[in-house]
Design a protein around this motif. Structure first.
Motif, PDB file in Angstrom:
ATOM      1  N   GLY A 112       0.859  -1.180   0.000  1.00 28.67           N
ATOM      2  CA  GLY A 112       0.000   0.000   0.000  1.00 28.67           C
ATOM      3  C   GLY A 112       0.896   1.230   0.000  1.00 28.67           C
ATOM      4  N   ASP A 113       0.407   2.340  -0.528  1.00 26.83           N
ATOM      5  CA  ASP A 113       1.221   3.548  -0.689  1.00 26.83           C
ATOM      6  C   ASP A 113       0.286   4.753  -0.572  1.00 26.83           C
ATOM      7  N   GLY A 114       0.704   5.743   0.220  1.00 28.79           N
ATOM      8  CA  GLY A 114      -0.159   6.916   0.380  1.00 28.79           C
ATOM      9  C   GLY A 114       0.636   8.137   0.831  1.00 28.79           C
ATOM     10  N   PHE A 211      -4.097   0.951  -8.430  1.00 22.98           N
ATOM     11  CA  PHE A 211      -3.184   2.056  -8.744  1.00 22.98           C
ATOM     12  C   PHE A 211      -2.892   2.885  -7.503  1.00 22.98           C
ATOM     13  N   ALA A 212      -1.705   3.499  -7.494  1.00 23.11           N
ATOM     14  CA  ALA A 212      -1.410   4.586  -6.568  1.00 23.11           C
ATOM     15  C   ALA A 212      -1.515   5.872  -7.384  1.00 23.11           C
ATOM     16  N   ILE A 213      -2.530   6.664  -7.084  1.00 20.07           N
ATOM     17  CA  ILE A 213      -2.740   7.939  -7.784  1.00 20.07           C
ATOM     18  C   ILE A 213      -2.176   9.025  -6.883  1.00 20.07           C
ATOM     19  N   TYR A 244      -0.732  14.506  -2.450  1.00 16.32           N
ATOM     20  CA  TYR A 244      -1.674  13.572  -1.821  1.00 16.32           C
ATOM     21  C   TYR A 244      -1.697  12.309  -2.664  1.00 16.32           C
ATOM     22  N   GLU A 245      -1.784  11.175  -1.986  1.00 14.35           N
ATOM     23  CA  GLU A 245      -1.737   9.891  -2.707  1.00 14.35           C
ATOM     24  C   GLU A 245      -2.652   8.874  -2.030  1.00 14.35           C
ATOM     25  N   HIS A 246      -3.415   8.159  -2.872  1.00 19.10           N
ATOM     26  CA  HIS A 246      -4.201   7.030  -2.380  1.00 19.10           C
ATOM     27  C   HIS A 246      -3.888   5.792  -3.217  1.00 19.10           C
TER      28      HIS A 246
END
Ligand code: MF3
Ligand code: CO
Length: 260
Positions: A112-114, A211-213, A244-246
């Motif tokens: 996971g990436d944020g 995806f990581a947007i 910012y990333e989700h």
């Protein structure tokens, strides 16, 4: 080429990503709650790392290799004119700063990436607006991540909204596929690539793609440069930047956010 259907994750795999992404969100929230004058970005990094490890996760950026360099921290923490990839350091935050905290987690083989940008006390109104618009652009991009849409629908939505506010959308860095690895295909640009810009296939989106947007949006010029530390990406004009990333899953009608 096997084709892009290989990017589709099963619900079982998505459940594992949800666990990792939830740890990302919690680690960012925990570090974000510590943001105050006098606190150092090393303090934030340490708290986030301890939390992730205590929860049985691994901080995915630690040990990550980019070219011949290896990243040493759990978090990338970027203040003011630092766009992304800031190194945690011993400089105390001060009133009026903004600080972007970017964290990746691996657990059980899934990632996971944020990222989130926080204000230190009172900041100029234009900076608050930059943060708000960048955050909104991310949510608008996520809303485009639906079955049958195309990748550039995400890109175009983010770009048009941010540029309509006069901001610079960074082109040198982009979002990405994510799953078994922190970075997978496809690249997810926050802008519509030019006709002759390679490397950005405008794939058709299918439910289960992940995806990581991550819009990186500058108050001034979109142009960036690399700092002397060879990691930190800075705005070329010294003006602030928000990030910012989700981590999301493509669903029937809109993207589902996993980093929450
Ligand atoms: N934060 C970046 C991303 O969101 C990855 C950081 S890689 C590191 O894709 F090596 F700098 F940690
Ligand atoms: Co990312």
């Amino acid at each position: 080429m096997a084709g892009f259907n290989g990017m589709i994750k099963s619900e079982e795999q998505i459940a594992k990503m949800r666990t990792s992404a939830h740890l990302v969100a919690q680690a960012i929230e925990l570090a974000g709650a510590m943001v105050a004058p006098g606190v150092t970005t090393l303090d934030l990094n340490e708290a986030a790392e301890k939390f992730i490890v205590d929860q049985g996760g691994y901080p995915a950026f630690k040990g990550y290799k980019v070219g011949s360099q290896t990243y040493q921290f759990a978090a990338c923490i970027s203040t003011n004119d630092a766009v992304v990839h800031g190194l945690p350091n011993a400089t105390p935050l001060k009133e009026g700063d903004i600080v972007s905290i970017d964290i990746g987690v691996e657990k059980d083989g899934w990632f996971g990436d944020g990222a989130w940008t926080f204000a230190v006390g009172e900041i100029p109104k234009e900076w608050t607006k930059l943060m708000q618009v960048t955050r909104e652009s991310l949510l608008m991009g996520v809303a485009q991540a639906r079955e049958g849409a195309h990748l550039y629908d995400i890109s175009r939505t983010i770009q048009e909204y941010c540029e309509a506010h006069g901001y610079g959308v960074v082109r040198e860095l982009v979002g990405h596929g994510i799953g078994r690895h922190l970075h997978e295909d496809p690249q997810v640009p926050n802008f519509v690539p030019g006709r002759f810009e390679g490397g950005f296939p405008n794939i058709e989106l299918k439910e289960g793609m992940t995806f990581a947007i991550e819009p990186m949006v500058n108050l001034g010029t979109a142009r960036v440069k690399t700092a002397k530390d060879k990691w930190t990406v800075l705005t070329a004009d010294g003006k602030p930047s928000a990030h910012y990333e989700h981590t999301i899953v493509v669903r029937k009608d809109h993207g589902e956010i996993l980093t929450k």
